[in-house]
Design an enzyme around this catalytic site. Sequence first.
Site, PDB file in Angstrom:
ATOM      1  N   ASP A  41      36.071  36.785  35.245  1.00 55.07           N
ATOM      2  CA  ASP A  41      36.803  36.289  36.420  1.00 55.07           C
ATOM      3  C   ASP A  41      37.956  37.218  36.766  1.00 55.07           C
ATOM      4  O   ASP A  41      38.881  37.405  35.972  1.00 55.07           O
ATOM      5  CB  ASP A  41      37.325  34.888  36.073  1.00 55.07           C
ATOM      6  CG  ASP A  41      38.068  34.217  37.212  1.00 55.07           C
ATOM      7  OD1 ASP A  41      38.044  34.733  38.347  1.00 55.07           O
ATOM      8  OD2 ASP A  41      38.658  33.147  36.962  1.00 55.07           O
TER       9      ASP A  41
ATOM     10  N   MET B 125      44.319  26.470  34.853  1.00 59.29           N
ATOM     11  CA  MET B 125      45.436  27.369  34.527  1.00 59.29           C
ATOM     12  C   MET B 125      46.691  26.512  34.520  1.00 59.29           C
ATOM     13  O   MET B 125      47.564  26.611  35.390  1.00 59.29           O
ATOM     14  CB  MET B 125      45.522  28.488  35.580  1.00 59.29           C
ATOM     15  CG  MET B 125      44.462  29.556  35.393  1.00 59.29           C
ATOM     16  SD  MET B 125      44.195  30.533  36.878  1.00 59.29           S
ATOM     17  CE  MET B 125      42.984  29.498  37.684  1.00 59.29           C
TER      18      MET B 125
ATOM     19  N   ASP C 128      39.765  26.796  40.776  1.00 58.49           N
ATOM     20  CA  ASP C 128      40.950  27.258  40.061  1.00 58.49           C
ATOM     21  C   ASP C 128      42.089  26.256  40.185  1.00 58.49           C
ATOM     22  O   ASP C 128      42.640  26.083  41.270  1.00 58.49           O
ATOM     23  CB  ASP C 128      41.397  28.608  40.634  1.00 58.49           C
ATOM     24  CG  ASP C 128      40.409  29.706  40.306  1.00 58.49           C
ATOM     25  OD1 ASP C 128      40.199  29.972  39.109  1.00 58.49           O
ATOM     26  OD2 ASP C 128      39.834  30.295  41.245  1.00 58.49           O
TER      27      ASP C 128
ATOM     28  N   MET D 142      45.824  25.385  39.338  1.00 57.11           N
ATOM     29  CA  MET D 142      47.065  26.063  38.935  1.00 57.11           C
ATOM     30  C   MET D 142      48.251  25.119  39.080  1.00 57.11           C
ATOM     31  O   MET D 142      48.332  24.378  40.065  1.00 57.11           O
ATOM     32  CB  MET D 142      47.293  27.288  39.822  1.00 57.11           C
ATOM     33  CG  MET D 142      46.124  28.265  39.820  1.00 57.11           C
ATOM     34  SD  MET D 142      46.557  29.755  40.725  1.00 57.11           S
ATOM     35  CE  MET D 142      44.961  30.592  40.760  1.00 57.11           C
TER      36      MET D 142
ATOM     37  N   SER E 113      34.627  31.610  44.030  1.00 57.04           N
ATOM     38  CA  SER E 113      35.903  30.931  43.758  1.00 57.04           C
ATOM     39  C   SER E 113      36.501  30.431  45.067  1.00 57.04           C
ATOM     40  O   SER E 113      36.803  31.226  45.967  1.00 57.04           O
ATOM     41  CB  SER E 113      36.869  31.890  43.070  1.00 57.04           C
ATOM     42  OG  SER E 113      38.167  31.320  43.095  1.00 57.04           O
TER      43      SER E 113
ATOM     44  N   MET F 139      39.157  36.742  31.341  1.00 58.66           N
ATOM     45  CA  MET F 139      39.945  37.055  32.541  1.00 58.66           C
ATOM     46  C   MET F 139      40.053  38.572  32.680  1.00 58.66           C
ATOM     47  O   MET F 139      40.524  39.254  31.771  1.00 58.66           O
ATOM     48  CB  MET F 139      41.356  36.466  32.442  1.00 58.66           C
ATOM     49  CG  MET F 139      41.441  34.969  32.597  1.00 58.66           C
ATOM     50  SD  MET F 139      40.617  34.292  34.052  1.00 58.66           S
ATOM     51  CE  MET F 139      41.546  35.083  35.385  1.00 58.66           C
TER      52      MET F 139
ATOM     53  N   HIS G  39      38.396  25.886  36.233  1.00 56.29           N
ATOM     54  CA  HIS G  39      39.224  26.815  35.456  1.00 56.29           C
ATOM     55  C   HIS G  39      40.670  26.308  35.494  1.00 56.29           C
ATOM     56  O   HIS G  39      41.360  26.453  36.493  1.00 56.29           O
ATOM     57  CB  HIS G  39      39.080  28.216  36.089  1.00 56.29           C
ATOM     58  CG  HIS G  39      39.961  29.266  35.490  1.00 56.29           C
ATOM     59  ND1 HIS G  39      40.140  30.502  36.069  1.00 56.29           N
ATOM     60  CD2 HIS G  39      40.697  29.287  34.345  1.00 56.29           C
ATOM     61  CE1 HIS G  39      40.971  31.222  35.331  1.00 56.29           C
ATOM     62  NE2 HIS G  39      41.323  30.515  34.289  1.00 56.29           N
TER      63      HIS G  39
ATOM     64  N   HIS H 179      33.434  27.725  41.564  1.00 57.22           N
ATOM     65  CA  HIS H 179      34.550  27.952  40.647  1.00 57.22           C
ATOM     66  C   HIS H 179      35.828  27.373  41.259  1.00 57.22           C
ATOM     67  O   HIS H 179      36.239  27.762  42.360  1.00 57.22           O
ATOM     68  CB  HIS H 179      34.694  29.455  40.395  1.00 57.22           C
ATOM     69  CG  HIS H 179      35.689  29.821  39.357  1.00 57.22           C
ATOM     70  ND1 HIS H 179      35.429  29.744  38.002  1.00 57.22           N
ATOM     71  CD2 HIS H 179      36.967  30.277  39.461  1.00 57.22           C
ATOM     72  CE1 HIS H 179      36.487  30.142  37.327  1.00 57.22           C
ATOM     73  NE2 HIS H 179      37.444  30.467  38.182  1.00 57.22           N
TER      74      HIS H 179
END
Length: 223
Positions: free
Chosen positions: A173, A66, A33, A35, A6, A135, A64, A31
Amino acid sequence: MKIAPSLLSADFAKIADQIAMVEAAGADYLHLDVMDGRFVPNITWGPKIIGDLRKLTTLTFDTHLMIVEPERYVEDFRKAGCDIITFHLEATPHAQRLLTHIRSLGAKAGITICPQTPVSMLEDVIEDLDLLLIMSVNPGFGGQAYIPNSLKKVKEARALIDRYNPACELEIDGGIGRKNIAEVGAAGADVCVAGSAIFGASDPAAELRALKELCAPQTAGIR
Ligand code: DX5
Ligand code: ZN
């Protein structure tokens, strides 16, 4: 076991080197992320940054999201070069529609669930999934402690996938490292995300290889 480092815990001042290092060490996915400061109390990056990172590697971009209202942004993320696009079940009222939309863009479609969401909530969409992400921390930050109840959820998800959609990958994750990677692998995870465990290590490449080794005890020491 596939390993997805990540980038949340990587040093963006030397991001090209960090990506090259995990790629050379055998990373399977990268990965990413995303956000938005609304779905989670943290903010990272959007399609522009991912598009720039796309020029640095051919690794699969495991994205991913979020973010709230993920349906508004999946097209932009696909154009930026995301290969797998995973959104939170808790972030949209029309998950099945969004899965179909992501696939129509030519990406693999994934759903992830927060620690409080039962795996059984996925029963009626499991056949439309390319990836299911459990998660094992509350999303938002790297370096958090693994939530032990996640193991039960991995087992339940494995059973659901084996029954209805064996081609679906099962990813976990949050808080994954040397102490628990073999356990989650044995419970049925196909892909482990690791952020701080890899990028926080003094030798991230060696750490990545060590994590892979721990999931293949029968070959340990042979290579
Ligand atoms: C947390 C992110 C994770 C994070 C994991 O919300 O989804 O991908 O980077 O970090 P570690 O492996 O440090 O728990
Ligand atoms: Zn993540």
